[in-house]
Design an enzyme around this catalytic site. Structure first.
Site, short mmCIF file in Angstrom:
data_model
loop_
_atom_site.label_atom_id
_atom_site.label_comp_id
_atom_site.label_asym_id
_atom_site.label_seq_id
_atom_site.Cartn_x
_atom_site.Cartn_y
_atom_site.Cartn_z
N ASP A 10 0.83 -1.21 0.00
CA ASP A 10 0.00 0.00 0.00
C ASP A 10 0.86 1.26 0.00
OD1 ASP A 10 -2.31 1.77 0.62
OD2 ASP A 10 -3.32 -0.11 1.00
N HIS A 61 -3.81 6.15 2.98
CA HIS A 61 -4.51 4.95 2.53
C HIS A 61 -3.96 3.68 3.20
CE1 HIS A 61 -5.56 1.81 -0.50
NE2 HIS A 61 -6.64 2.53 -0.68
N SER A 104 -11.01 -0.81 -1.63
CA SER A 104 -9.78 -0.77 -0.83
C SER A 104 -10.05 -1.02 0.63
CB SER A 104 -9.15 0.63 -0.90
OG SER A 104 -8.31 0.74 -2.00
#
Ligand SMILES: *[C@@H]1O[C@H](CO)[C@@H](O)[C@H](O)[C@H]1NC(C)=O
Ligand SMILES: *[C@@H]1O[C@H](CO)[C@@H](O)[C@H](O)[C@H]1NC(C)=O
Length: 780
Positions: free
Chosen positions: A151, A226, A556
């Site tokens: 990520d 994220h 996600s």
């Protein structure tokens, strides 16, 4: 909507490009411009008969023979791979590429693809929160399991990565804590046991990346948020009093709060490059992760062209389970990505937690909306304001593009912005910077009634499509439209949930329609999880508020929920392979919502191509009764049935097989998948499928089958009962499908049903497989 989104992304990057390209010109010689990154796959045994001592030497020898400039081979080499595949990534010119292609031991050469993380947020990566905490996190399972997350990096100081309650680092762990900008080895602990970063593909990708983007850390540290969000969703520690500016307050916890996290940072400001992803998978396989979680992807590719599929195959062979986001390109059919049968593909669903923020219009009507805004106490919150919807300016003003809102028209007003095209938080910022006082985000037809709350920089709410029509006709009806937003905080359990998110990518898989995808859905809308402590909750650089958590939406966010649940299953059943864990997750999934009604997907019950096997149920998944297990070699037979060529299969599996022989030995083979996809082609209106179940429940168990046949299809199962006498015993059964209609009447149609093996004594064990049937007209 996705198309527009992608377009906007490239537009926003273009401006960066112009800026840094100038920089690049003044600093670097021009020739580098013609080089591109390629991933070169080599024969896995090609080195055996050569004179090279090391793999690196062997890999460099290819470059040595083809480079036409004065560059040294090592200056062109980005990565040397071994575990995820045999080969390397290098910068090559077109001429060099042509020479390389004709050399011995070259299996495949692929372009470096740029993939994106799968939040619905366009260029800023926002987050997610665990739902149904009670049911999911009753136990502290997950101990001993290592989840590798590929990520944007991690914010190690977040309270979610505290190791207070954590057991020691597992002995098998061989990973490292790589130091870099603002990241030291003491940033790792017993929770965050490893961290690495991969930027060579990104830096080589284009001229733009030579100028460091603002706030980028060349280290495992997360500049976007994220990765902090996804990894804490999978395995974040318990944090009491977690909230986003006072909303959604509660205990934040990952799905497997006892599991360890290893972060592999591969996503940077303009995307995630497959050369970097492969390097991370290469290391992760050797480091000893149990699960790999990838909340990223691109558009679907053939399996032999898809680096994630290839690296995942190798990981699966080593017993590592690979879990990927399905993508955010729904509700468009065939949009599902990461669809290899050895990958677990996760779509997104909604939660039953809401953040009501109603619009009270001047005519007395009230429109339901949702917002995550810190209540009524800030300036302009709850205040009656004049409404304005700027249209006809030809600059995207209805979407509130940057620079599109004339200050004179929006100053001090409540501005309506249509959803889509640019980031939702960005619209809020544009309104604020143009002098607006509040914002109403209005869903367009494509979003229907889907709510996705965000943290905005000004009072704002999001309304559904029906409400937005109502609002706009009110504006049309009066000379001075007014409204106020009433913020009601957090509400739980008022709405019908879960439902499949509109944006969640849909099947069927284009490259592999004989496998039903996505596999499963999990919470992916309005999820709250950890966030970098130096970023505002909106993710915008201009946002000066500080939080430990924020809210995000996307597949996600769904993917790490399943990764955490897989960790729970792994730690309870350490001997189960990836396919058994996947089967446990799929066959126990829910197909009804909290009201006992079918889970919806838009305004209709969700189809199998939206929901897969159903909505993940962690409690049942840890004790499924029976599993459909798959040996890695069976995937090879499956690839033969797909008609892949010998070299394509070799590229994926590194196995040299003659499909002719394989098929002769495996007549009537069907992959032992936990879901069933039947394709009828003209002249082939009957189909026999085989499956094999392994007992992991009570030693002495009898199951009988229940079938709901797809419309227009007769289904027969033999035998109708399976009696197991011991644990790990496997029994096979066959299913015959006969189409009752002909293709002549339809171009292409679908039908769905399901098949469930029910324990005759314990209602606890119900092993359910969804069935999809597709009639394909070959003439089309
Ligand atoms: C409002 O008026 C505009 C211009 O007359 C028209 O195009 C639009 O369809 C109207 N919207 C609604 C919801 O009535
Ligand atoms: C974030 O977490 C840290 C560590 O637990 C705490 O000291 C800090 O007050 C928190 N910040 C906010 C805004 O809640």
């Amino acid at each position: 909507m996705t198309k527009i989104l992608a377009l906007f992304l490239s537009l926003s990057m273009e401006s960066k490009l112009i800026f840094s390209f100038t920089l690049f010109l003044s600093l670097f010689p021009l020739h580098a411009k013609n080089l591109q990154t390629y991933i070169v796959q080599l024969h896995p045994h090609g080195m055996t008969n050569s004179a090279f001592n090391t793999r690196l030497e062997w890999h460099l020898s290819f470059l040595d023979r083809i480079i036409t400039s004065e560059d040294s081979p090592s200056s062109r080499l980005l990565y040397s791979y071994h575990s995820a595949m045999e080969g390397f990534a290098a910068r090559l010119s077109q001429i060099e590429l042509e020479t390389l292609r004709n050399m011995q031991n070259i299996i495949a050469v692929r372009h470096d693809h740029c993939l994106q993380i799968q939040t619905t947020y366009s260029y800023k990566f926002l987050g997610l929160s665990p739902s149904r905490e009670g049911a999911w996190l009753r136990s502290r399972f997950g101990h001993g399991t290592i989840i590798g997350v590929l990520d944007t990096g991690v914010w190690p100081e977040s309270p979610s990565f505290s190791d207070e309650q954590m057991p020691p680092v597992p002995k098998k762990w061989r990973g490292i804590c790589q130091e870099g900008q603002n990241f030291n080895s003491f940033n790792c602990n017993r929770k965050l046991i490893g961290a690495r970063f991969y930027s060579k593909g990104y830096h080589a990708s284009s001229d733009i990346s030579r100028a460091p983007a603002p706030h980028e850390y060349i280290s495992p540290r997360d500049a976007e948020g994220h990765g902090t969000h996804t990894s804490s969703t999978a395995a974040g520690a318990s944090v009491p009093n977690a909230n986003v500016l006072g909303n959604g307050a509660g205990v934040a916890r990952g799905m497997a709060p006892g599991a360890h996290v290893a972060m592999y940072k591969i996503c940077w400001f303009n995307g995630c490059y497959s050369s970097d992803i492969l390097a991370a998978m290469d290391d992760a396989i050797r480091d000893g992760v149990d699960i790999l979680s990838l909340s990223l992807g691109g558009f679907p590719l053939p399996l032999f062209d898809d680096s994630i599929a290839i690296g995942s195959y190798r990981a699966t062979e080593r017993g590592i389970m690979v879990i990927c986001a399905a993508g955010n390109n729904g509700p468009i059919p065939n949009s599902v990505s990461n669809e290899a049968p050895w990958i677990t593909t996760v779509g997104a669903s909604t939660l039953d937690r809401r953040f009501p923020a109603e619009v009270h219009m001047g005519n007395g009507q009230i429109l339901y909306g949702e917002s995550m805004f810190p209540g009524n106490h800030l300036p302009n919150a709850g205040k009656e304001l004049e409404l304005v919807y700027v249209t006809g300016e030809d600059r995207g003003s209805e979407f509130c593009f940057k620079g599109s809102l004339p200050r004179a028209r929006v100053h001090g007003k409540m501005v309506i912005c249509d959803r889509g095209a640019n980031g939702r938080a960005e619209k809020g910022l544009v309104v604020k910077e143009s002098g607006g006082s509040a914002m109403i985000l209005a869903n367009t037809e494509i979003n229907q009634e889907e709510d996705s709350v965000d943290v905005h920089v000004l009072p704002a709410t999001l309304i559904g499509y029906a409400e937005s029509l109502c609002l706009k006709s009110y504006i049309n009806s009066t000379r001075r439209p007014i409204a106020r937003i009433e913020f009601r905080g957090t509400a739980i359990g008022r709405s019908r949930a879960p439902a499949v998110a509109m944006f969640s990518s849909r099947g069927p898989s284009l490259s592999n329609p004989s496998i039903l995808k996505p596999d499963i859905v999990a919470p992916g809308v309005n999820v709250i999880a950890a966030w970098p402590q130096n970023l505002g909750p909106s993710g915008l650089p201009e946002d000066s508020r500080r939080v430990n958590f924020t809210v995000l939406s996307g597949t996600s966010m769904a993917c790490p929920h399943v990764s955490g649940i897989a960790a729970l299953i792994r730690s309870r059943h350490p001997m189960w392979g990836p396919s058994a864990v996947k089967s446990a997750i799929m066959t126990t999934a829910d197909v009804t919502d909290h009201y006992g009604k079918p889970i919806m997907g838009g305004s209709i019950p969700a189809q199998v191509f939206a929901i897969g096997a159903g909505h993940v149920n962690p409690e049942r998944a840890t004790d499924p009764g029976l599993v459909y297990d798959i040996r890695p070699s069976e995937y090879i037979i499956h690839l033969c049935t797909l008609g892949y060529s010998r070299s394509e299969i070799f590229t994926i599996t590194h196995r040299n097989v003659s499909c002719h022989e394989v098929m002769a030995k495996n007549i009537g083979f069907s992959l032992n998948y936990p879901s069933i996809s039947v394709i009828f082609k003209p002249g082939r209106m009957g189909k026999k499928i085989k499956r094999r179940l392994t007992n992991v429940g009570f030693p002495n168990s009898t199951y009988s089958v229940e079938v709901v046949a797809p419309e227009g299809v007769a289904v027969k199962v033999r035998p109708q009962h399976l009696t197991f006498n011991h644990i790990y015993q496997s029994l096979a059964y066959s299913i015959w499908f006969v189409s009752r209609k002909t293709i002549a009447t339809q171009k292409m149609t679908f039908a769905e049903g399901h098949l469930t093996w029910v324990h005759t004594k314990s209602s606890h064990y119900r092993v359910r497989s969804p069935i999809s049937v597709t009639w394909v007209d070959m003439k089309k």
